[in-house]
Design a protein around this motif. Structure first.
Motif, mmCIF file in Angstrom:
data_model
loop_
_atom_site.group_PDB
_atom_site.id
_atom_site.type_symbol
_atom_site.label_atom_id
_atom_site.label_comp_id
_atom_site.label_asym_id
_atom_site.label_seq_id
_atom_site.Cartn_x
_atom_site.Cartn_y
_atom_site.Cartn_z
ATOM 1 N N CYS A 207 11.002 1.969 -0.844
ATOM 2 C CA CYS A 207 11.174 3.187 -1.610
ATOM 3 C C CYS A 207 10.972 2.852 -3.086
ATOM 4 O O CYS A 207 11.411 1.782 -3.549
ATOM 5 C CB CYS A 207 12.596 3.709 -1.369
ATOM 6 N N ALA A 208 10.293 3.726 -3.806
ATOM 7 C CA ALA A 208 10.059 3.526 -5.232
ATOM 8 C C ALA A 208 10.405 4.794 -5.999
ATOM 9 O O ALA A 208 10.214 5.904 -5.491
ATOM 10 C CB ALA A 208 8.602 3.150 -5.474
ATOM 11 N N GLY A 209 10.893 4.629 -7.212
ATOM 12 C CA GLY A 209 11.273 5.786 -8.011
ATOM 13 C C GLY A 209 10.942 5.600 -9.478
ATOM 14 O O GLY A 209 10.544 4.525 -9.910
ATOM 15 N N GLY A 210 11.132 6.676 -10.230
ATOM 16 C CA GLY A 210 10.889 6.609 -11.664
ATOM 17 C C GLY A 210 9.464 6.866 -12.078
ATOM 18 O O GLY A 210 9.097 6.636 -13.233
ATOM 19 N N GLY A 211 8.651 7.355 -11.144
ATOM 20 C CA GLY A 211 7.260 7.605 -11.481
ATOM 21 C C GLY A 211 7.069 8.854 -12.329
ATOM 22 O O GLY A 211 7.857 9.789 -12.248
ATOM 23 N N ASP A 212 6.015 8.868 -13.138
ATOM 24 C CA ASP A 212 5.744 10.023 -13.978
ATOM 25 C C ASP A 212 5.234 11.200 -13.164
ATOM 26 O O ASP A 212 5.497 12.355 -13.489
ATOM 27 C CB ASP A 212 4.713 9.678 -15.053
ATOM 28 N N GLU B 173 0.818 -1.196 0.000
ATOM 29 C CA GLU B 173 0.000 0.000 0.000
ATOM 30 C C GLU B 173 0.856 1.252 0.000
ATOM 31 O O GLU B 173 1.974 1.251 0.529
ATOM 32 C CB GLU B 173 -0.941 0.019 1.211
ATOM 33 N N GLY B 174 0.338 2.291 -0.587
ATOM 34 C CA GLY B 174 1.058 3.541 -0.675
ATOM 35 C C GLY B 174 1.029 4.316 0.631
ATOM 36 O O GLY B 174 0.008 4.343 1.317
ATOM 37 N N VAL B 175 2.149 4.936 0.955
ATOM 38 C CA VAL B 175 2.252 5.765 2.148
ATOM 39 C C VAL B 175 2.276 7.244 1.751
ATOM 40 O O VAL B 175 1.451 8.030 2.198
ATOM 41 C CB VAL B 175 3.522 5.415 2.951
ATOM 42 N N ALA B 176 3.233 7.610 0.909
ATOM 43 C CA ALA B 176 3.368 9.010 0.501
ATOM 44 C C ALA B 176 4.208 9.075 -0.765
ATOM 45 O O ALA B 176 5.024 8.193 -1.021
ATOM 46 C CB ALA B 176 4.013 9.841 1.603
ATOM 47 N N SER B 177 3.993 10.128 -1.544
ATOM 48 C CA SER B 177 4.761 10.317 -2.765
ATOM 49 C C SER B 177 5.107 11.791 -2.921
ATOM 50 O O SER B 177 4.469 12.666 -2.319
ATOM 51 C CB SER B 177 3.981 9.816 -3.986
ATOM 52 N N ILE B 178 6.116 12.055 -3.768
ATOM 53 C CA ILE B 178 6.532 13.425 -4.027
ATOM 54 C C ILE B 178 6.916 13.537 -5.495
ATOM 55 O O ILE B 178 7.626 12.678 -6.029
ATOM 56 C CB ILE B 178 7.689 13.830 -3.087
ATOM 57 N N SER B 179 6.416 14.567 -6.149
ATOM 58 C CA SER B 179 6.703 14.754 -7.574
ATOM 59 C C SER B 179 8.052 15.429 -7.750
ATOM 60 O O SER B 179 8.673 15.900 -6.786
ATOM 61 C CB SER B 179 5.609 15.593 -8.223
ATOM 62 N N LYS B 180 8.490 15.508 -8.994
ATOM 63 C CA LYS B 180 9.759 16.176 -9.276
ATOM 64 C C LYS B 180 9.681 17.666 -8.964
ATOM 65 O O LYS B 180 10.708 18.332 -8.823
ATOM 66 C CB LYS B 180 10.172 15.958 -10.728
ATOM 67 N N TYR B 181 8.462 18.187 -8.837
ATOM 68 C CA TYR B 181 8.271 19.595 -8.495
ATOM 69 C C TYR B 181 8.108 19.793 -6.989
ATOM 70 O O TYR B 181 7.931 20.916 -6.532
ATOM 71 C CB TYR B 181 7.049 20.150 -9.216
ATOM 72 N N GLY B 182 8.126 18.690 -6.236
ATOM 73 C CA GLY B 182 7.982 18.803 -4.787
ATOM 74 C C GLY B 182 6.554 18.712 -4.287
ATOM 75 O O GLY B 182 6.285 18.970 -3.114
ATOM 76 N N ILE B 183 5.614 18.361 -5.185
ATOM 77 C CA ILE B 183 4.219 18.206 -4.772
ATOM 78 C C ILE B 183 4.073 16.881 -4.033
ATOM 79 O O ILE B 183 4.475 15.843 -4.540
ATOM 80 C CB ILE B 183 3.281 18.247 -5.986
#
Length: 122
Positions: free
Chosen positions: A95-100, A46-56
Protein backbone atom coordinates in the motif's frame (compact mmCIF):
# COMPACT_ATOMS: atom_id res chain seq x y z
CA UNK A 1 4.18 9.10 12.61
CA UNK A 2 2.81 7.92 9.28
CA UNK A 3 1.82 4.27 9.19
CA UNK A 4 0.33 2.15 6.44
CA UNK A 5 -0.54 -1.35 7.59
CA UNK A 6 -1.65 -3.94 5.06
CA UNK A 7 -3.65 -7.06 5.81
CA UNK A 8 -5.71 -9.69 4.03
CA UNK A 9 -3.03 -11.54 2.11
CA UNK A 10 -2.78 -15.30 2.09
CA UNK A 11 -2.73 -18.43 -0.03
CA UNK A 12 -5.49 -19.08 -2.55
CA UNK A 13 -6.10 -21.39 -5.45
CA UNK A 14 -6.25 -20.10 -9.03
CA UNK A 15 -9.63 -18.57 -9.70
CA UNK A 16 -10.07 -17.49 -6.10
CA UNK A 17 -10.45 -14.01 -4.65
CA UNK A 18 -8.82 -11.91 -1.96
CA UNK A 19 -9.60 -8.55 -0.40
CA UNK A 20 -6.61 -6.63 0.83
CA UNK A 21 -6.88 -3.79 3.33
CA UNK A 22 -4.56 -0.94 4.23
CA UNK A 23 -5.09 1.12 7.36
CA UNK A 24 -3.57 4.59 7.15
CA UNK A 25 -2.67 6.76 10.13
CA UNK A 26 -0.45 9.69 11.02
CA UNK A 27 -1.51 11.88 8.11
CA UNK A 28 -4.70 12.93 6.34
CA UNK A 29 -4.99 10.11 3.81
CA UNK A 30 -8.16 11.70 2.42
CA UNK A 31 -6.14 14.65 1.12
CA UNK A 32 -3.87 12.54 -1.09
CA UNK A 33 -3.95 9.73 -3.58
CA UNK A 34 -3.30 6.15 -2.53
CA UNK A 35 -2.33 3.07 -4.47
CA UNK A 36 -1.52 -0.61 -4.47
CA UNK A 37 1.71 -1.97 -5.90
CA UNK A 38 3.11 -5.47 -6.02
CA UNK A 39 6.50 -7.05 -6.37
CA UNK A 40 7.33 -10.64 -7.18
CA UNK A 41 10.78 -12.12 -6.51
CA UNK A 42 13.20 -11.06 -9.20
CA UNK A 43 10.83 -8.47 -10.62
CA UNK A 44 10.47 -4.72 -10.27
CA UNK A 45 7.70 -3.20 -8.22
CA UNK A 46 4.67 -2.62 -10.44
CA UNK A 47 1.50 -0.64 -10.03
CA UNK A 48 -1.82 -2.41 -9.55
CA UNK A 49 -4.37 0.35 -8.95
CA UNK A 50 -4.63 3.85 -7.55
CA UNK A 51 -7.35 6.20 -6.31
CA UNK A 52 -7.26 9.98 -6.08
CA UNK A 53 -8.56 12.07 -3.22
CA UNK A 54 -11.62 12.68 -5.41
CA UNK A 55 -12.23 8.95 -5.87
CA UNK A 56 -10.89 8.74 -9.43
CA UNK A 57 -9.57 5.24 -10.03
CA UNK A 58 -6.75 3.98 -12.21
CA UNK A 59 -6.14 0.27 -12.76
CA UNK A 60 -3.25 -1.27 -14.61
CA UNK A 61 -4.48 -2.36 -18.02
CA UNK A 62 -3.35 -5.94 -17.49
CA UNK A 63 -5.56 -6.22 -14.39
CA UNK A 64 -8.74 -4.51 -15.54
CA UNK A 65 -11.74 -6.63 -14.75
CA UNK A 66 -9.89 -8.45 -11.96
CA UNK A 67 -8.70 -5.66 -9.65
CA UNK A 68 -10.95 -3.15 -7.91
CA UNK A 69 -9.63 -0.39 -5.66
CA UNK A 70 -11.81 1.39 -3.14
CA UNK A 71 -11.46 3.53 -0.03
CA UNK A 72 -13.33 4.06 3.18
CA UNK A 73 -12.57 7.69 3.89
CA UNK A 74 -14.29 7.66 7.26
CA UNK A 75 -11.90 4.99 8.48
CA UNK A 76 -8.86 5.93 6.39
CA UNK A 77 -8.73 2.44 4.94
CA UNK A 78 -7.81 1.44 1.41
CA UNK A 79 -9.00 -1.80 -0.16
CA UNK A 80 -8.02 -3.94 -3.11
CA UNK A 81 -10.38 -6.64 -4.34
CA UNK A 82 -8.62 -9.17 -6.54
CA UNK A 83 -10.78 -11.71 -8.40
CA UNK A 84 -10.02 -14.67 -10.65
CA UNK A 85 -6.53 -14.81 -9.23
CA UNK A 86 -3.80 -16.38 -11.33
CA UNK A 87 -0.48 -17.95 -10.39
CA UNK A 88 1.27 -14.91 -11.85
CA UNK A 89 -0.49 -12.69 -9.31
CA UNK A 90 1.74 -14.17 -6.62
CA UNK A 91 3.67 -11.28 -5.07
CA UNK A 92 4.09 -9.05 -2.06
CA UNK A 93 1.39 -6.39 -2.24
CA UNK A 94 2.20 -2.93 -0.93
CA UNK A 95 0.00 0.00 0.00
CA UNK A 96 1.28 3.48 -0.83
CA UNK A 97 0.02 6.91 0.16
CA UNK A 98 0.72 10.60 -0.04
CA UNK A 99 0.53 10.84 -3.80
CA UNK A 100 -0.40 14.09 -5.53
CA UNK A 101 -2.79 12.32 -7.90
CA UNK A 102 -3.82 8.82 -8.90
CA UNK A 103 -1.00 7.23 -10.86
CA UNK A 104 1.15 4.10 -10.76
CA UNK A 105 4.71 5.37 -10.46
CA UNK A 106 6.22 4.16 -7.17
CA UNK A 107 8.53 7.15 -6.67
CA UNK A 108 5.51 9.48 -6.59
CA UNK A 109 4.38 8.06 -3.25
CA UNK A 110 6.33 9.01 -0.11
CA UNK A 111 4.56 6.64 2.28
CA UNK A 112 4.68 2.85 2.13
CA UNK A 113 3.49 -0.11 4.11
CA UNK A 114 5.52 -3.26 4.72
CA UNK A 115 3.38 -5.40 2.46
CA UNK A 116 1.15 -8.44 2.61
CA UNK A 117 1.98 -11.65 0.77
CA UNK A 118 -0.40 -13.11 -1.78
CA UNK A 119 0.35 -16.62 -3.02
CA UNK A 120 -1.72 -18.24 -5.73
CA UNK A 121 -1.10 -21.92 -6.29
CA UNK A 122 -2.95 -25.17 -6.80
Amino acid sequence: QVQLVESGGGSVQPGGSLRLSCAASGYDSNAYAMAWFRQAPGHEREGVASISKYGIRTVDASLKGRATISKDNANHTLFLQMDNLKVEDTAMYYCAGGGDYAQLTPRRYPYWGRGTQVTVSS
